[in-house]
Every structure is written in C-alpha cells, then in structure tokens.
Design an enzyme around this catalytic site. Structure first.
Site: not given
Length: 206
Positions: A96, A161, A121, A60, A62, A80
C-alpha cells in the site's frame, strides 16, 4: 443469487465491448491498455530505454504496454496493494503506497535513479458514496504527485487518472505548479458515461 439489472447491463456491455475483445486478442490483461496506448500514440511518452514507475499497477495492463514500448533497455517498476501476476521484465512490489514503509521499499528498488515517466491508473475501493469515493481518489492522486516530487526527474512526465468533480480543479492547480504544461486526455477506451479523465503533466519543473 439473481443478478441485478445494473450488473446484467454491465455484463452485456462487457461481453460486447470492442476493447475487451481486442485486449484478449493482443494479450493484454484489460481494456485499460488501450487508454495508455492511445495517449502514448498522441503524446509520445514512452521511449526505448526509459525508466518508468507504474503506481496502482494491478492487474498490470499499463505495465505490459510500458514494458513493450521501453524495450529490454528500459525498466518498469510496478506497485499495487493487490496481487499482480508476474510480467516478464517488470519489477513488482505488492504493498500500500499510502504507507511510508512500502514507499521506502519501492524507492529501494529504484536504486537511486530518478524516473523518466510516472504513470498512475489507480482507483480507490468504491463505497458507492460519491463524495467519499471522490475524496479517496484525489488523496491517491496527491500521493502519486508527491511521489513525482521525489522520484521524477526534471523534464519528466506524469500521467494520472482523475475524476471530474469535487477536488478536480484544486488538483489541476497542484499539477500546474509542478509541470510546465498540463493537458487533459479522454481516450476512446474510456467509457462515455465515466467521469474519469486523464491529466498529463509534461516537463517537470526543476
């Protein structure tokens, strides 16, 4: 069980890490916060009142940065597969996002509103086999890009990322096809030995 030399070295580095100490001081959940902070300070992605989607959000950090910067007028939606402890003002769904049913639930939360910014990320569970891990990583990145195709507004931005290596150039081309400008960022909080590099797509094409 005795720790391996590698785990001891990692632990020693972690204990002495400036960004780890700074995160504890500033109330962030991980040192990764400073990656987003540095990029945002440079590129001015987060503005008050924005709607932001954070894909692969746990733990958490970000989402914390995003919520602090968009303010009470803005909204942050986080997703997430892992559990994430609540963050005031952040709307979280555990699931998911490779599954269509989870994405459907997430998009319901968005209430039909397109996002101003998508941040990601995310990293896959590491197997230790570089080829497999690289493929897993870019598969997740591609799913995030597909999310942007549907839920990022024209002119919006996307920060993700990635890892240098197989698949990087192909993914870069996919981003260039969707965004007016694509730049790379390697923030100071990203360890030198890591192959991670952040790609920023600016200005989603209509």
């Amino acid at each position: 069980m005795a720790r391996s030399k590698t785990s001891k070295a990692w632990l020693q580095e972690h204990v002495n890490d400036h960004f780890v100490h700074q995160a504890q001081k500033d109330g962030y959940r991980s040192r990764a916060s400073y990656k987003l902070i540095e990029i945002d300070d440079k590129d001015h992605l987060l503005k008050r009142g924005m709607w932001v989607a954070d894909l692969g959000a746990a733990p958490g950090s970000w989402s914390q940065v995003a919520k602090r910067r968009v303010g009470d007028e803005g909204r942050v939606f986080a997703l997430d597969i892992l559990e994430m402890h609540p963050i005031a003002g952040v709307e979280f769904l555990q699931g998911d996002f490779r599954e269509a049913s989870v994405l459907a639930q997430f998009t319901e939360m968005l209430d039909g509103r397109l996002m101003d910014l998508v941040i990601c990320d995310i990293a896959p569970n590491i197997s230790g086999m570089a080829v497999i891990d690289q493929a897993k990583s870019f598969y997740l990145c591609e799913l995030a890009l597909e999310f942007c195709a549907d839920w990022l507004k024209p002119g919006g931005n996307f920060l993700v990322k990635t890892f240098q290596g197989s698949g990087y150039n192909e993914y870069l081309q996919q981003m260039r096809a969707m965004f007016q400008t694509v730049v790379s960022r390697k923030p100071a909080a990203s360890r030198d030995r890591s192959t991670e590099i952040y790609l920023l797509g600016k200005g989603k094409k209509p």
